[in-house]
Design a protein around this motif. Structure first.
Motif, mmCIF file in Angstrom:
data_model
loop_
_atom_site.group_PDB
_atom_site.id
_atom_site.type_symbol
_atom_site.label_atom_id
_atom_site.label_comp_id
_atom_site.label_asym_id
_atom_site.label_seq_id
_atom_site.Cartn_x
_atom_site.Cartn_y
_atom_site.Cartn_z
ATOM 1 N N ASP A 1 -3.368 3.900 -4.107
ATOM 2 C CA ASP A 1 -3.959 5.065 -3.660
ATOM 3 C C ASP A 1 -4.262 5.236 -2.028
ATOM 4 O O ASP A 1 -5.014 5.922 -1.532
ATOM 5 C CB ASP A 1 -5.332 5.173 -4.292
ATOM 6 C CG ASP A 1 -4.909 5.606 -5.900
ATOM 7 O OD1 ASP A 1 -4.110 6.328 -6.000
ATOM 8 O OD2 ASP A 1 -5.733 4.845 -6.681
ATOM 9 N N MET A 2 -4.034 4.048 -1.342
ATOM 10 C CA MET A 2 -4.246 3.768 0.090
ATOM 11 C C MET A 2 -3.149 4.742 0.973
ATOM 12 O O MET A 2 -2.078 5.301 0.603
ATOM 13 C CB MET A 2 -3.737 2.388 0.489
ATOM 14 C CG MET A 2 -4.814 1.326 -0.113
ATOM 15 S SD MET A 2 -6.283 1.701 0.240
ATOM 16 C CE MET A 2 -7.274 0.543 -0.967
ATOM 17 N N SER B 1 4.886 2.979 -1.061
ATOM 18 C CA SER B 1 6.290 3.326 -0.574
ATOM 19 C C SER B 1 6.703 2.026 0.416
ATOM 20 O O SER B 1 5.781 1.118 0.698
ATOM 21 C CB SER B 1 6.042 4.431 0.422
ATOM 22 O OG SER B 1 5.575 4.214 1.574
ATOM 23 N N THR B 2 8.068 2.044 0.502
ATOM 24 C CA THR B 2 8.521 0.741 1.322
ATOM 25 C C THR B 2 7.822 0.698 2.711
ATOM 26 O O THR B 2 7.423 -0.480 3.202
ATOM 27 C CB THR B 2 9.888 1.032 1.615
ATOM 28 O OG1 THR B 2 10.748 1.252 0.285
ATOM 29 C CG2 THR B 2 10.562 -0.216 2.238
ATOM 30 N N LYS B 3 7.550 1.855 3.395
ATOM 31 C CA LYS B 3 6.838 1.785 4.739
ATOM 32 C C LYS B 3 5.476 1.465 4.545
ATOM 33 O O LYS B 3 5.068 0.715 5.534
ATOM 34 C CB LYS B 3 6.871 3.385 5.350
ATOM 35 C CG LYS B 3 6.339 3.388 6.622
ATOM 36 C CD LYS B 3 6.529 4.948 6.880
ATOM 37 C CE LYS B 3 5.588 5.195 8.083
ATOM 38 N NZ LYS B 3 5.732 6.569 8.981
ATOM 39 N N ASN B 4 4.863 1.993 3.659
ATOM 40 C CA ASN B 4 3.528 1.442 3.565
ATOM 41 C C ASN B 4 3.442 0.077 3.103
ATOM 42 O O ASN B 4 2.186 -0.499 3.529
ATOM 43 C CB ASN B 4 2.698 2.745 2.587
ATOM 44 C CG ASN B 4 2.309 4.012 3.354
ATOM 45 O OD1 ASN B 4 2.359 3.948 4.572
ATOM 46 N ND2 ASN B 4 2.218 5.095 2.563
ATOM 47 N N LEU B 5 4.039 -0.378 2.199
ATOM 48 C CA LEU B 5 4.014 -1.775 1.732
ATOM 49 C C LEU B 5 4.311 -2.688 3.167
ATOM 50 O O LEU B 5 3.416 -3.567 3.006
ATOM 51 C CB LEU B 5 5.148 -1.888 1.064
ATOM 52 C CG LEU B 5 5.017 -3.536 0.313
ATOM 53 C CD1 LEU B 5 3.757 -4.149 -0.252
ATOM 54 C CD2 LEU B 5 6.394 -3.816 -0.543
ATOM 55 N N LYS B 6 5.173 -2.283 3.856
ATOM 56 C CA LYS B 6 5.424 -3.097 5.333
ATOM 57 C C LYS B 6 3.993 -3.055 5.895
ATOM 58 O O LYS B 6 3.704 -3.954 6.595
ATOM 59 C CB LYS B 6 6.543 -2.468 5.990
ATOM 60 C CG LYS B 6 6.722 -3.459 7.256
ATOM 61 C CD LYS B 6 8.019 -2.506 7.912
ATOM 62 C CE LYS B 6 8.269 -3.612 9.040
ATOM 63 N NZ LYS B 6 9.748 -2.845 9.738
ATOM 64 N N ARG B 7 3.567 -1.891 6.228
ATOM 65 C CA ARG B 7 2.010 -1.671 7.012
ATOM 66 C C ARG B 7 1.006 -2.627 6.236
ATOM 67 O O ARG B 7 0.256 -3.099 7.014
ATOM 68 C CB ARG B 7 1.714 -0.355 6.914
ATOM 69 C CG ARG B 7 2.415 0.717 7.634
ATOM 70 C CD ARG B 7 1.943 2.062 7.464
ATOM 71 N NE ARG B 7 0.530 2.013 8.144
ATOM 72 C CZ ARG B 7 -0.192 3.445 7.917
ATOM 73 N NH1 ARG B 7 0.209 4.470 7.278
ATOM 74 N NH2 ARG B 7 -1.308 3.380 8.300
ATOM 75 N N TRP B 8 0.881 -2.422 5.027
ATOM 76 C CA TRP B 8 -0.168 -3.395 4.329
ATOM 77 C C TRP B 8 0.021 -4.665 4.543
ATOM 78 O O TRP B 8 -0.748 -5.248 4.991
ATOM 79 C CB TRP B 8 0.160 -2.987 2.936
ATOM 80 C CG TRP B 8 -0.797 -3.880 1.943
ATOM 81 C CD1 TRP B 8 -0.507 -5.252 1.800
ATOM 82 C CD2 TRP B 8 -1.896 -3.547 1.220
ATOM 83 N NE1 TRP B 8 -1.536 -5.611 0.625
ATOM 84 C CE2 TRP B 8 -2.372 -4.791 0.242
ATOM 85 C CE3 TRP B 8 -2.579 -2.193 0.947
ATOM 86 C CZ2 TRP B 8 -3.645 -4.553 -0.296
ATOM 87 C CZ3 TRP B 8 -3.919 -2.090 0.301
ATOM 88 C CH2 TRP B 8 -4.397 -3.393 -0.388
ATOM 89 N N VAL C 1 1.691 -6.429 -3.196
ATOM 90 C CA VAL C 1 1.134 -5.096 -3.939
ATOM 91 C C VAL C 1 2.214 -4.101 -4.490
ATOM 92 O O VAL C 1 3.354 -3.880 -3.947
ATOM 93 C CB VAL C 1 0.002 -4.226 -3.378
ATOM 94 C CG1 VAL C 1 -1.241 -5.247 -3.166
ATOM 95 C CG2 VAL C 1 0.478 -3.519 -2.263
ATOM 96 N N THR C 2 2.063 -3.138 -5.646
ATOM 97 C CA THR C 2 2.785 -2.271 -6.183
ATOM 98 C C THR C 2 2.311 -1.099 -5.958
ATOM 99 O O THR C 2 0.946 -1.052 -5.800
ATOM 100 C CB THR C 2 3.221 -2.826 -7.353
ATOM 101 O OG1 THR C 2 1.930 -2.582 -8.357
ATOM 102 C CG2 THR C 2 3.891 -3.949 -7.886
#
Length: 643
Positions: A222-223, A293-300, A289-290
């Motif tokens: 939800d981030m 999106s690919t972009k937000n996972l990279k940011r995380w 984490v699951t």
């Protein structure tokens, strides 16, 4: 909602969650801030070397129950001749049940600290220096930025000093101590766990997409969605300087508002995580984490890596602030980006119940964690009763009442009775609103505030002014901001500078030119995410005043690396010392010369996170202007006449 914490996790809570942090300290005042996990009783203070040891009265200990397992204490002792000048005074706080409150705080003292009576464990100390010969200053500390934390470098600097005489008089933090509007995904995940761990309060919302703070999600999937799903979508029209051209603006204008904090508990948890190494050990944040999106996972993952380095330095940041009197003032990100930038923005933001609550909650956090310690007597007298009422009752009505009081409050500014006198300005809440177009940037201070500022200067021969935004900015950047304002994009380029509003600009320049104002001005500022220093004089006048502006930003932030060198060169070409274009600016009566970083003849701006170090001569003029960077390298700004 976060997963409930186990009893075992609660058992791991240390007595001291955050702090101790020295706040307002001089020969008549000792102020100490900290947060404990359990309530304390019958606190006693011992100041070794100051002939003070007794139980504290209720008036000397201001307590706020932040949550079920979080109690904020502000120890504020005021007595004549309380602390001797230029003497290292060790302080020890004891509780009737717990004993030495700070005994279990790891690495609180510097190596070779002398023990109390040569028997007890080493104690932190305070050194009051009424004559400011050295100080540290900085702004803009963003935990997830890729640069290192310059406060860690400042702690290392203190550890390496060969004598107490070299210790700075104070640490001045001039804005953006926290970024309420720009939160990393892993940080928001940690905030949710801290809220649950400490039992921080819930609240209800009006005119929002959710009914209360219990509905806020802190799960990774939800981030990065709050700017779409949560923040008010209200827009307002603003007229530009161009014929019949209007521009839509959102209330929350930050380009990184995807995780903007909204509840008071979120903001309190952010402050605690910004200063507490222990809390980070009690939260669990996965790197993989699951649901993103690919972009937000990279940011995380990038933010996770940067936060890992940030939390590793917090134990040193705590030690620094436990030994240096620390003063603070807000800028926009302590509340939200572009806070009060234009009158149109104010109308829209305060006319919406949810956005007003969000801004008010940020001010509650600022008052608790920053404002109270700057000027305890005044702040507690004016705000203490309503703060206590809200945190004792925790109702929406008392919260709305507190928010209303804070939004009208006009005494965030303060002065220190040091030599030189230190004047800290509030450039956010007393704005000079544009009379020609409410969408134009407001002046940073209105007429009444400017007159109060001038009153503080009259009769002084030397003064240090703290202005979150530079009074004399990089002119080519200010020109870009002015052009953007004409097109209705003042919010896009943060077009808030002292020269943007003619009333504020002319009044400020008149103050500097007034015959009764000081002969030595030193202006400390931040905000811009790069560092520079100017020597400023008055054209066609022999003698003073001598004005020095020293900008240091950020502690853990930087300007876009590819862009700043171009602005630096353009500013030198268009607005250099001999450029005739200077006569077409509001500051045409001033001469401005940039100091050269490390003798570099082609450079004036430094884009490297760091903390400012300034040394002062007896007449109040700076005799050393430097930035200590997070990698322990140093940039020395060389005055033009010495280069």
């Amino acid at each position: 909602m976060p997963t409930p914490m186990s009893t075992t996790t609660l058992d791991l809570l240390p007595l001291v969650i955050a702090g101790p942090i020295l706040r307002h300290c001089d020969t008549r005042h000792f102020t100490l801030w900290f947060v404990s996990s359990t309530p304390l009783s019958e606190l006693s203070l011992r100041l070794q070397g100051a002939d003070f040891s007794r139980q504290l009265t209720n008036d000397e200990v201001h307590t706020v129950k932040l949550g079920k397992h979080a109690y904020q204490y502000l120890v504020n002792v005021a007595e004549d001749a309380l602390l001797p000048a230029n003497v290292d005074v060790k302080y020890q706080l004891t509780d009737a049940i717990q004993g030495d409150v700070f005994a279990q705080v790891d690495e609180l003292c510097y190596p070779n600290s002398h023990c109390v009576d040569n028997v007890e464990p080493a104690q932190p100390s305070v050194l009051v220096k009424p004559q400011i010969s050295d100080l540290l200053h900085g702004s803009c500390r963003q935990p997830h930025h890729h640069s290192d934390d310059a406060l860690v470098a400042a702690d290392t600097h203190l550890q390496q000093l060969s004598s107490l005489d070299e210790r700075p008089a104070l640490l001045m933090l001039s804005g953006d101590q926290v970024y309420v509007d720009d939160i990393a995904g892993p940080m928001l995940h940690a905030i949710g766990q801290v809220i649950d761990l400490l039992g921080l309060p819930e609240e209800g919302f009006t005119a929002a997409s959710i009914n209360n703070s219990r509905e806020l999600s802190y799960q990774p999937e939800d981030m990065y969605q709050r700017h779409i799903n949560l923040l008010p979508s209200t827009e307002y029209l603003s007229k530009t300087a161009l014929h019949n051209w209007y521009v839509n603006h959102a209330i929350f204008t930050s380009s990184s508002a995807e995780n903007h904090l909204v509840s008071v508990s979120e903001i309190m948890a952010l402050y605690l995580l910004s200063w507490s190494p222990e809390l980070w050990e009690l939260v669990t944040i996965p790197r993989d984490v699951t649901g993103l999106s690919t972009k937000n996972l990279k940011r995380w993952q990038q933010q996770w890596d940067n936060l890992l380095a940030f939390k590793a330095g917090l134990i040193k940041v705590r030690r620094l602030m436990a030994h240096l009197p620390t003063y603070m003032i807000f800028d926009d990100h302590d509340v939200t980006d572009d806070w009060n930038l234009t009158a149109k923005w104010e109308e829209a933001a305060y006319g919406h119940a949810f956005s007003k609550r969000i801004i008010g909650n940020a001010l509650i956090g600022y008052a608790l964690f920053q404002g109270l310690g700057n000027n305890p007597q005044v702040m507690i007298e004016n705000l203490g009763e309503e703060l206590d009422m809200y945190f004792s009752q925790l109702t929406d009505d008392t919260q709305d009442q507190l928010v209303a009081t804070l939004l009208k409050y006009e005494q965030w500014h303060y002065t220190l009775a040091t030599s030189p006198k230190l004047v800290v300005l509030d450039t956010r809440t007393r704005r000079w609103r544009s009379e020609s177009n409410l969408a134009k940037p407001s002046g940073l201070m209105d007429w009444e505030a400017m007159m109060e500022f001038q009153h503080e200067l009259v009769g002084e021969d030397k003064v240090i002014i703290v202005s979150p935004a530079p009074m004399y900015g990089v002119k080519v950047i200010e020109t870009v901001q002015r052009i953007a304002t004409m097109c209705g994009a003042s919010l896009l380029v943060d077009a808030e500078n002292w020269m943007a509003h003619p009333g504020t600009a002319n009044t400020l320049l008149s103050i500097f030119m007034h015959r009764k104002t000081p002969q030595q001005f030193v202006i400390l500022s931040g905000d811009v995410h790069y560092s520079f220093a100017y020597e400023i004089g008055i054209r066609f006048r022999h003698g003073g005043p001598q004005i020095y502006q020293i900008t240091c930003s950020g502690l853990k932030n930087q300007f876009p690396e590819q862009l700043l060198p171009y602005f630096d060169k353009l500013n030198a070409w268009l607005y250099g010392y001999y450029s005739p274009l200077n006569f077409f600016t509001k500051r045409k009566r001033m001469t401005i010369r940039g100091c050269r970083p490390n003798h570099d003849k082609d450079k004036r701006l430094v884009n490297h996170s760091g903390i400012g170090m300034v040394s002062f001569a007896d007449n109040g003029a700076p005799n050393k202007i430097a930035v200590l960077h997070s990698d322990m390298t140093e940039t020395l700004f060389i005055p033009p006449k010495h280069d």
